[in-house]
Motif scaffolding. Structure first.
Motif, short mmCIF file in Angstrom:
data_model
loop_
_atom_site.label_atom_id
_atom_site.label_comp_id
_atom_site.label_asym_id
_atom_site.label_seq_id
_atom_site.Cartn_x
_atom_site.Cartn_y
_atom_site.Cartn_z
N LEU A 29 7.11 159.36 -71.25
CA LEU A 29 6.99 159.46 -72.71
C LEU A 29 6.14 158.33 -73.28
O LEU A 29 5.35 158.54 -74.21
CB LEU A 29 8.38 159.45 -73.34
CG LEU A 29 9.25 160.69 -73.08
CD1 LEU A 29 10.66 160.47 -73.61
CD2 LEU A 29 8.63 161.92 -73.72
N ASP A 30 6.29 157.13 -72.74
CA ASP A 30 5.48 156.00 -73.21
C ASP A 30 4.00 156.25 -72.95
O ASP A 30 3.14 155.95 -73.79
CB ASP A 30 5.93 154.70 -72.53
CG ASP A 30 7.25 154.19 -73.07
OD1 ASP A 30 7.57 154.49 -74.24
OD2 ASP A 30 7.96 153.48 -72.34
N ASP A 31 3.69 156.79 -71.78
CA ASP A 31 2.29 157.04 -71.45
C ASP A 31 1.70 158.12 -72.36
O ASP A 31 0.57 157.99 -72.84
CB ASP A 31 2.17 157.48 -69.99
CG ASP A 31 0.73 157.70 -69.57
OD1 ASP A 31 0.05 156.71 -69.26
OD2 ASP A 31 0.28 158.87 -69.56
N VAL A 32 2.48 159.18 -72.61
CA VAL A 32 2.01 160.24 -73.50
C VAL A 32 1.77 159.70 -74.90
O VAL A 32 0.75 159.98 -75.53
CB VAL A 32 3.02 161.41 -73.53
CG1 VAL A 32 2.68 162.38 -74.65
CG2 VAL A 32 3.04 162.13 -72.20
N THR A 33 2.71 158.90 -75.40
CA THR A 33 2.59 158.37 -76.76
C THR A 33 1.35 157.49 -76.90
O THR A 33 0.57 157.64 -77.85
CB THR A 33 3.84 157.55 -77.11
OG1 THR A 33 5.00 158.36 -76.93
CG2 THR A 33 3.79 157.07 -78.55
N ASP A 34 1.15 156.59 -75.96
CA ASP A 34 -0.02 155.71 -76.04
C ASP A 34 -1.31 156.49 -75.88
O ASP A 34 -2.31 156.22 -76.56
CB ASP A 34 0.08 154.63 -74.96
CG ASP A 34 -1.03 153.60 -75.07
OD1 ASP A 34 -1.17 152.98 -76.15
OD2 ASP A 34 -1.78 153.42 -74.09
N SER A 35 -1.31 157.48 -74.99
CA SER A 35 -2.52 158.28 -74.77
C SER A 35 -2.88 159.09 -76.00
O SER A 35 -4.07 159.24 -76.34
CB SER A 35 -2.33 159.21 -73.57
OG SER A 35 -2.15 158.47 -72.38
N VAL A 36 -1.87 159.62 -76.69
CA VAL A 36 -2.13 160.36 -77.93
C VAL A 36 -2.79 159.45 -78.96
O VAL A 36 -3.73 159.84 -79.67
CB VAL A 36 -0.83 160.97 -78.48
CG1 VAL A 36 -1.01 161.43 -79.92
CG2 VAL A 36 -0.38 162.14 -77.62
N GLY A 37 -2.30 158.21 -79.04
CA GLY A 37 -2.91 157.27 -79.98
C GLY A 37 -4.36 156.99 -79.64
O GLY A 37 -5.23 156.98 -80.53
N GLN A 38 -4.65 156.78 -78.37
CA GLN A 38 -6.02 156.46 -77.97
C GLN A 38 -6.96 157.65 -78.15
O GLN A 38 -8.10 157.49 -78.59
CB GLN A 38 -6.03 156.00 -76.52
CG GLN A 38 -5.31 154.68 -76.28
CD GLN A 38 -5.52 154.15 -74.88
OE1 GLN A 38 -6.65 154.09 -74.41
NE2 GLN A 38 -4.44 153.79 -74.20
#
Length: 238
Positions: A29-38
């Motif tokens: 979930l952390d990776d998805v959240t950060d990737s969505v931001g980028q």
């Protein structure tokens, strides 16, 4: 749509017997959240996982509000046919697995036949009708009228039986190398992970079975230290 779901599935996911399922889930979930931001906001969000961003207007609450959008995003491996472009060279090696499987099955049948012969002899000596332990237990036959659990088997038989059963169990894993699988995502509750012994499958009752995750702000990003609950949303400063 394929690109979007494929993007979700490419996050880090390694759940082994040495891993805690909740930690592996949070890492995804952390990776998805950060990737969505980028990708969609041109802004890394990872700093806000543990604290409000020090330089940009990204509070921790916003980070977990975005993460809440993916609370029902689950991973699964599904059966799928091979594509014409895929390389399936070397699959002829499967015949060696078939030979091992047949050998184990023959060993078990020989042991079961030996055990049945001894069980019938045991029943005849007592003047009672023979019934196998498995069938007798299903029918509620008294224990004293059932042959001993390992009747007629010596230590060598027991060793061969154990090897054959473990071998057949291992072959299930080896056969999967030759079965096509698609790594996918679906929407549903988070299934309970009891053991890591098989591919992750989509539950038949995906919307009712398992945990309906509630997203909270995590102290220090620790999934075992939840604080305030948040609802799905985007950046409050947008």
């Amino acid at each position: 749509l394929l690109i979007g779901t494929g993007f979700l599935r490419m996050g880090p996911w390694e759940l082994t017997g040495m891993e805690v399922a909740k930690v592996a889930r949070q890492r995804f979930l952390d990776d998805v959240t950060d990737s969505v931001g980028q990708v969609f906001l041109a802004h890394a969000l990872q700093c806000a996982r543990c604290h409000d961003h020090k330089f940009d207007p990204v509070p921790t609450r916003d980070y977990y509000s975005i993460q809440a959008c993916f609370a029902t995003t689950q991973l699964a491996e599904r059966d799928a046919p091979f594509l014409p472009s895929e390389n399936i060279g070397g699959f002829a090696e499967r015949k060696y697995l078939d030979a091992r499987q047949a050998r184990y099955q023959v060993q078990l049948k020989e042991i079961e036949a030996k055990q049945e012969t001894a069980g019938r002899r045991w029943a005849a000596e007592r003047g009672i009708d023979f019934v196998s332990r498995a069938e007798g237990l299903r029918k509620g036959v008294a224990e004293e009228n059932l042959p001993p659990q390992r009747v007629g088997l010596d230590t060598q038989d027991l060793g061969l039986e154990r090897i054959a059963r473990k071998g057949l169990e291992r072959l299930k894993w080896e056969y999967e190398r030759y079965e096509p699988r698609a790594v996918t995502v679906y929407s549903g509750r988070t299934p309970e992970v009891k053991a890591v012994v098989a591919p992750v499958r989509m539950p038949a009752q995906r919307m009712t079975a398992g945990e309906l995750e509630v997203t909270c702000i995590l102290s220090g990003g620790d999934p075992f230290s939840p604080r305030d609950q948040v609802t799905p949303g985007m950046l409050s400063a947008a």
